[in-house]
Structure formats: C-alpha cells, structure tokens
Scaffold this active site. Structure first.
Site, short mmCIF file in Angstrom:
data_model
loop_
_atom_site.label_atom_id
_atom_site.label_comp_id
_atom_site.label_asym_id
_atom_site.label_seq_id
_atom_site.Cartn_x
_atom_site.Cartn_y
_atom_site.Cartn_z
N THR A 1 -0.60 -0.39 -4.67
CA THR A 1 -1.62 0.64 -4.89
C THR A 1 -0.99 1.82 -5.61
OG1 THR A 1 -1.22 1.60 -2.69
CG2 THR A 1 -3.00 -0.01 -2.88
N ASP B 1 0.87 -1.18 0.00
CA ASP B 1 0.00 0.00 0.00
C ASP B 1 0.90 1.23 0.00
OD1 ASP B 1 -2.05 1.77 0.11
OD2 ASP B 1 -2.83 1.13 2.06
N ALA B 2 1.37 1.58 -1.19
CA ALA B 2 2.37 2.63 -1.35
C ALA B 2 1.84 3.87 -2.06
CB ALA B 2 3.58 2.08 -2.11
N LYS B 3 0.72 3.71 -2.76
CA LYS B 3 0.06 4.82 -3.47
C LYS B 3 1.05 5.61 -4.32
CE LYS B 3 -3.56 5.15 0.04
NZ LYS B 3 -3.01 4.12 0.98
N ARG B 4 1.82 4.91 -5.13
CA ARG B 4 2.78 5.53 -6.01
C ARG B 4 2.11 6.01 -7.31
NH1 ARG B 4 5.37 5.00 -1.62
NH2 ARG B 4 7.57 4.46 -1.60
#
Length: 273
Positions: free
Chosen positions: A121, A94-97
């Site tokens: 993510t 869950d890194a939202k890159r």
C-alpha cells in the site's frame, strides 16, 4: 503474482477474502506468549486454519515494527511461510509508504525483493515520482490509497476541487502514470455509496476494501456497486476473524468466521455470474 493468477484463485476458492494479520500481543491467547516467537506462532496457526478460504493476507507492518527487530523477524518468517506453503496466495504489505523517487525505490526493493511481498500500500500525496518507482517492478502491485475507511478519511479526500473530490482526482491522475496497469486502489467499505462513481473512473482495476467486520462495513452493499466481471474486489477483514477466539481453539474459531464470509462471497459471485 499477476492479475490473472489472482482471478484464477478467486474462481477456484469462490472467495475474494483478504485476512489482515494485525497481531497485538495483548489480544492473542496468553499461552502463546510462552513461545519463542508468539507473533509468528499466532500467524502460522491462523494461516494453517484459513488458507483455503482466503485469497490474500495483509500484515499491517505497524503491528510488527512496534516490537522492534523481533517484530520485523516475525514478519519475515510469516511472509516466508506463506510463500513457501501457499504461493498462490496474494500477499499485501500494508505499509502505506511513499516518498521522493530514490527513497520510494528503496522501499519497493525492501518489500518486493527482500521480503518478497506481491504488493504494497502506497500513499499518493507526493504524486507521480513517489509512486512510479513502485510501479516499475514487474509482477508486483501497488495499492494506492484513494478513499479510506477511517472517520477522518474525508477531511482531505472528500474536498471539492474544480473537477470533483480529491479522491476522484487521485484515481484519474494515477491512471496516467507509467505502468498504471499495476495499480489497485484502497476504497473503504464504510463508504459504499461512493463505489458506483469510483467504478466509472476505474471500471477494471481491483479495489482493496477494508472496513468489513469490526469497522461496520456492509459486504452486500460494497458488492452491489463494486463487483466486476472478474470480481475486482479484495475484501479485507482483520479483527473479526483473527480475534474471534482467545483460547487454544482460536484458530478454529478464526476459520469459522472466515468460512461465514467465504460462503456469503460464494453466493455473491454466483449472482454476479
């Protein structure tokens, strides 16, 4: 891991639970702070106690990056432990890159190749060329933010365009991208009324659903509108499971909370055939 392997695991465990490994040193049992790597020790005990009840683990990378190199090392040890001992479990960074193409490729290599996560993510705001580098990796999944569970999620995602709300445009547009079959989408459990409309756009893609538990999302409502013939949902719960206890029996209490959710999921799956 491909989609069929995830579906097989859901059928075998009668669960579509994802456990968020968001480790805050101020919340874990104090005796663990004496360990050489308290973050990894906490995760290890949670994993050992819950692996038979969950089909996915989702470490939020911010909770590791906050502790510098030691946190990053704990993340690496955690994912290695899961991959070695429970390779059937789907892992989510869950890194939202999300950045311009060349940078996104580097992010993808870091999480898919070095850390060996199954998925990551990704924020869609920069468009096609910021997401397709992630989608290019075989047997890896890109989980695109669509409709998030936070209070401000609708500030932009809910804005009306000429053809519908922004989050719907994200879903429709993403389906046109190369290797779109490798997509999942984040849809928050706190907005269950939107699921029926979302399923009209993405009837067969898996949805990662945060917000059940501490954020107040309702599992039955989400499943009413979101379940598909292959399940199609990963329901994430973090704090309500991993912080169910704060003593030497914390992992046992986490197992009890995970079991409650898994048993509810088993009933819902049976009702959905």
């Amino acid at each position: 891991m491909d989609k069929s392997a995830l579906i097989t695991q859901i059928k075998q465990k009668k669960s579509f639970l994802c456990i968020g490994l968001d480790v805050d040193l101020s919340k874990i049992p104090t005796y663990l702070l004496e360990k050489n790597d308290p973050v990894f020790e906490f995760n290890k005990q949670i994993i050992d106690a819950t692996h038979h009840l969950t089909v996915a683990y989702k470490p939020n990378t911010a909770f590791y990056e906050a502790y510098g190199i030691k946190g990053w090392e704990a993340l690496k040890k955690t994912i290695d432990y899961i991959n070695k001992n429970h390779p059937e479990i789907f892992t989510i960074a869950d890194a939202k890159r999300g950045d311009i193409g060349n940078t996104s490729t580097r992010y993808a290599k870091a999480f898919f190749e070095d850390l060996n996560f199954d998925s990551i993510t990704v924020a869609p705001y920069m468009g096609r060329d910021s997401v397709e580098p992630f989608l290019a990796f075989k047997n890896k999944t890109t989980i695109l933010l669509a409709l998030t569970s936070n209070k401000g999620g609708l500030d932009f995602q809910g804005l009306e365009t000429k053809t519908g709300e922004v989050y719907k445009e994200v879903l429709k547009t993403a389906l046109t991208w190369k290797n779109a079959q490798n997509l999942m989408f984040v849809v928050g459990a706190t907005k269950p009324e939107h699921f029926s409309e979302i399923r009209k756009i993405v009837p067969n893609h898996f949805l990662l659903v945060p917000g059940v538990g501490a954020q107040g999302g309702n599992l039955q409502e989400v499943c009413k509108y979101g379940l598909t013939k292959d399940c199609g949902l990963l329901i994430n719960s973090s704090r309500s499971i991993i912080y169910a206890g704060n003593d030497t029996r914390f992992a046992e209490k986490a197992q009890q909370e995970a079991l409650k959710i898994q048993q509810e999921m088993e009933i819902l799956l049976d009702e959905n055939n």
